[in-house]
Design a protein around this motif. Structure first.
Motif, PDB file in Angstrom:
ATOM      1  N   GLY A  93      43.886   4.480 -22.613  1.00  0.00           N
ATOM      2  CA  GLY A  93      43.826   3.921 -21.266  1.00  0.00           C
ATOM      3  C   GLY A  93      43.910   4.982 -20.199  1.00  0.00           C
ATOM      4  N   LEU A  94      45.012   5.683 -20.155  1.00  0.00           N
ATOM      5  CA  LEU A  94      45.186   6.713 -19.129  1.00  0.00           C
ATOM      6  C   LEU A  94      44.996   8.117 -19.678  1.00  0.00           C
ATOM      7  CD1 LEU A  94      48.309   5.281 -17.246  1.00  0.00           C
ATOM      8  CD2 LEU A  94      45.889   5.071 -16.637  1.00  0.00           C
ATOM      9  N   ARG A  95      44.949   8.256 -21.012  1.00  0.00           N
ATOM     10  CA  ARG A  95      44.802   9.586 -21.603  1.00  0.00           C
ATOM     11  C   ARG A  95      44.314   9.454 -23.035  1.00  0.00           C
ATOM     12  NH1 ARG A  95      50.693  12.014 -23.104  1.00  0.00           N
ATOM     13  NH2 ARG A  95      49.299  13.750 -23.538  1.00  0.00           N
ATOM     14  N   TRP A  96      43.865  10.571 -23.590  1.00  0.00           N
ATOM     15  CA  TRP A  96      43.483  10.645 -24.993  1.00  0.00           C
ATOM     16  C   TRP A  96      44.668  11.188 -25.784  1.00  0.00           C
ATOM     17  CZ3 TRP A  96      38.763   9.275 -27.163  1.00  0.00           C
ATOM     18  CH2 TRP A  96      37.745   8.939 -26.262  1.00  0.00           C
ATOM     19  N   LEU A  97      44.875  10.628 -26.996  1.00  0.00           N
ATOM     20  CA  LEU A  97      45.945  11.077 -27.871  1.00  0.00           C
ATOM     21  C   LEU A  97      45.405  11.202 -29.293  1.00  0.00           C
ATOM     22  CD1 LEU A  97      48.942   8.868 -26.638  1.00  0.00           C
ATOM     23  CD2 LEU A  97      48.565  11.294 -26.154  1.00  0.00           C
ATOM     24  N   ILE A  98      46.121  11.934 -30.119  1.00  0.00           N
ATOM     25  CA  ILE A  98      45.740  12.127 -31.517  1.00  0.00           C
ATOM     26  C   ILE A  98      46.243  10.945 -32.334  1.00  0.00           C
ATOM     27  CG2 ILE A  98      46.010  13.584 -33.554  1.00  0.00           C
ATOM     28  CD1 ILE A  98      46.500  15.925 -31.576  1.00  0.00           C
TER      29      ILE A  98
END
Length: 237
Positions: free
Chosen positions: A219-224
Motif C-alpha cells: 500500500g504505502l511501500r514495498w516489502l520483502i
C-alpha cells in the motif's frame, strides 16, 4: 506504460458468431503486451456497497442499470496509447461490445522504491541494526537460507540476531548484480551479493551469494515477502 483494458459486454448483442478470445490472449501474452487479466462474473452476482452517515448500505446487483457491463479486464503494457487501442480493437468482444482503455495512474516509481528498500537493507546490515533489517520484511515473510526455513518476523529476527551475534564490526553487503521484474502488487528480484564480515574469533567471512527475492506492495511501500539465499556457483572475480 500500463493500461487497464475494461472489456464491456452488451447483454442485448448477439455474440454467437464472436471469435474465440484465446488466440488474442496467447498472442499478446507471447509479446509481453498482455500482463494478466480475467473474466468477471455476471452483473447479477455483483454487490454494490455504499456508506452513508456511517451506515453500510448493501444492494445486490451492479452500480448502474445498463445493458452494457464490465465482463472482464486485461492489463496491458504498451509504449503508447495508440498501441493499446490497437490491441483493444483486436479483442473479439470489441465487435459486439465495447473496450475501455485507461492508463494507470503513474504516481510511483516502483523500481526506484524497491532499489531504495534494498539499499536500506544494505545500510541496516552495515550497522548491524536488527530492527531496521526486520522492518524490510512483511509480517508473513519466509526466508530460506542454508537449508533452513525462517517463517514470520519472529523467526527472521531470531535468525538475524543469531547470525549477527557471531560477528564483530560492520557487515559489508555489496550488490554486484540486481535485476527486478515488477507487476502491479508483486515483484521478483535476482541478485548476486558479496557479504563480508569478521567473526568473533577474528576469521574473515567473504561469501558470494545468489538471492532470489519476492516483493509485495503493501500500500504505502514495498516489502520483502519471500527470500531464497544460496551460495553462488560462479568463480569470484
Amino acid at each position: 506504460m500500463k493500461y487497464m483494458l475494461l472489456v464491456c459486454g452488451d447483454d442485448t448483442a448477439d455474440a454467437s458468431g464472436m471469435t474465440p478470445v484465446e488466440p488474442w490472449v496467447e498472442g499478446l501474452g507471447d509479446r509481453r503486451v498482455r500482463l494478466h487479466g480475467h473474466r468477471l462474473a455476471t452483473p447479477a452476482e455483483a454487490v454494490t456497497v455504499r456508506v452513508r452517515d456511517g451506515e453500510v448500505l448493501r444492494s445486490d446487483g451492479p452500480f448502474a442499470e445498463t445493458k452494457e457491463y464490465v465482463a472482464g479486464f486485461d492489463v496491458l503494457e504498451c509504449d503508447t496509447l495508440e498501441e493499446a487501442v490497437e490491441a483493444a480493437a483486436r479483442h473479439p468482444v470489441a465487435a459486439v461490445g465495447a473496450m475501455e482503455v485507461r492508463p494507470f495512474w503513474e504516481d510511483e516509481d516502483a523500481d526506484a522504491a524497491i532499489r531504495a528498500l534494498d539499499a536500506e537493507l544494505t545500510s541496516a546490515l552495515r550497522e548491524r541494526d536488527v530492527d531496521r533489517v526486520v522492518a524490510c520484511y512483511t509480517p508473513d515473510a519466509v526466508e530460506f537460507r542454508d537449508g533452513r526455513e525462517h517463517r514470520g518476523l519472529g523467526a527472521l529476527r531470531k535468525a538475524m540476531e543469531e547470525g549477527l551475534g557471531h560477528v564483530t564490526g560492520p557487515v559489508t553487503r555489496e550488490v554486484l548484480d540486481f535485476r527486478v521484474h515488477i507487476d502491479e502488487s508483486i515483484a521478483f528480484g535476482q541478485a548476486r551479493v558479496r557479504l563480508r564480515a569478521t567473526r568473533a574469533d577474528g576469521t574473515p567471512i567473504d561469501d558470494l551469494l545468489h538471492i532470489t527475492t519476492g516483493y509485495r506492495n503493501v500500500g504505502l511501500r514495498w516489502l520483502i515477502a519471500h527470500e531464497h539465499v544460496s551460495a553462488h556457483t560462479e568463480e569470484r572475480s
